[in-house]
Write an enzyme that holds these catalytic residues in place. Structure first.
Site, PDB file in Angstrom:
ATOM      1  N   ASP A  81      14.495  58.396  88.088  1.00  6.37           N
ATOM      2  CA  ASP A  81      13.469  57.748  87.287  1.00  6.37           C
ATOM      3  C   ASP A  81      13.809  56.668  86.181  1.00  6.37           C
ATOM      4  OD1 ASP A  81      12.484  60.342  88.490  1.00  6.37           O
ATOM      5  OD2 ASP A  81      10.519  59.480  87.661  1.00  6.37           O
ATOM      6  N   LYS A 132      16.507  69.214  86.352  1.00  8.78           N
ATOM      7  CA  LYS A 132      15.672  70.215  87.021  1.00  8.78           C
ATOM      8  C   LYS A 132      16.481  71.585  87.802  1.00  8.78           C
ATOM      9  CE  LYS A 132      12.105  68.680  89.247  1.00  8.78           C
ATOM     10  NZ  LYS A 132      11.954  68.735  90.899  1.00  8.78           N
ATOM     11  N   LYS A 147      13.868  63.656  97.398  1.00  8.58           N
ATOM     12  CA  LYS A 147      15.053  63.368  97.652  1.00  8.58           C
ATOM     13  C   LYS A 147      15.940  64.827  97.741  1.00  8.58           C
ATOM     14  CE  LYS A 147      15.902  62.589  92.655  1.00  8.58           C
ATOM     15  NZ  LYS A 147      15.859  64.263  92.630  1.00  8.58           N
ATOM     16  N   LYS A 176      12.985  58.787  92.724  1.00  5.47           N
ATOM     17  CA  LYS A 176      12.021  59.214  91.726  1.00  5.47           C
ATOM     18  C   LYS A 176      11.693  60.590  91.906  1.00  5.47           C
ATOM     19  CE  LYS A 176       7.151  58.031  90.155  1.00  5.47           C
ATOM     20  NZ  LYS A 176       7.261  59.451  89.708  1.00  5.47           N
TER      21      LYS A 176
END
Ligand code: SF4
Length: 254
Positions: free
Chosen positions: A128, A40, A14, A9
């Site tokens: 996600d 991102k 991570k 998530k």
């Protein structure tokens, strides 16, 4: 060449864990390539002094399809880790999953794996949404095994279960197997039990556990891996053990 995908998530750590696994393996003499597959695009920043590197999608938009080279998209980070960021679409437009696929195809077309000959490729993937796009690294032969990072928090375990389910749904088709769960503790109640239950539900195991600590935030603040920022700590040992556990799933050793 071993290819692993690390899913989790958003915000669960991570990318931090991926960078530190890369660092541990590279320090042990392995040739490592880390490919950020999160829109991102900050997967590899801890290997670059906290700097965000240009992404394959940005460079393709800027220079045009077919005009970018490996020198444009692959940067050498700490410990010689080869870093790539796939990037994401213009907000509100395009498909993030498609972007990942394009980036992975571009790397293949440009012969990145032949040129750098990595022993290990780590795909750091946002978990996600496990849609067709984001599940791409676990399909098409990109990854051999999927490792799922989670804390014991409800939403993180929920996302982790979805990722495990996606891997299981592809079982028997020659896609990636589930390598195991990496527990990144947040200090919530019965965290070990939540991770153990998740592992049991998907017939896998918790291969490593990282205690809640102040070393990772300290290293992140300084844009470094734990191996550079705070070597003499239990956190560094736990991250090294995590890298060893990942390799052990392939019968290897550090
Ligand atoms: S949900 Fe997945 S497949 Fe759909 S647009 Fe987003 S990234 Fe693409």
């Amino acid at each position: 060449m071993i290819k692993i995908a690390i899913y989790g998530k958003g915000g669960i750590g991570k990318s931090t864990i991926s960078c530190n696994i890369s660092a541990a393996l590279a320090r042990a003499g392995k040739r490592v390539m880390q490919i950020g597959c999160d829109p991102k695009a900050d997967s590899t920043s801890l290997l670059h002094g906290g700097e965000r590197m240009p992404t394959v999608l940005e460079l393709t938009r800027e220079k045009g399809v077919g005009k970018i080279t490996l020198d444009d998209i692959v940067r050498e980070g700490a410990f010689g880790v080869k870093c790539v960021e796939a990037g994401g679409p213009v907000p509100g437009l395009g498909c993030a999953g498609r972007g990942i696929i394009n980036a992975l195809e571009t790397l293949e077309k440009l012969g990145a794996y032949e040129k750098y000959q990595p022993d290990i490729v780590i795909y750091d993937v946002l978990g996600d949404v496990v849609c067709g796009g984001f599940s791409m690294p676990m399909r098409k032969g990109y990854a051999d095994k999927v490792f799922v990072v989670t804390s014991g928090e409800k939403m993180s375990v929920y996302a982790a279960a979805n990722i495990c389910m996606a891997v299981n749904n592809f079982k028997g088709r020659g896609y990636a197997d589930l390598g195991g769960i990496i527990l990144n503790k947040r200090g919530v109640d019965k965290e070990d039990e939540a991770a153990a239950q998740l592992a049991e539900d998907f017939k896998t195991s918790v291969i490593a556990s990282i205690d809640r600590n102040t070393n990772i935030p300290f290293a992140e603040k300084h844009g470094m891996t734990v191996f550079e920022a705070c070597y003499d700590t239990i956190t560094r040992c736990q991250l090294e053990d995590t890298a060893k556990a990942v390799l052990a799933c392939f019968g290897g050793a550090l």
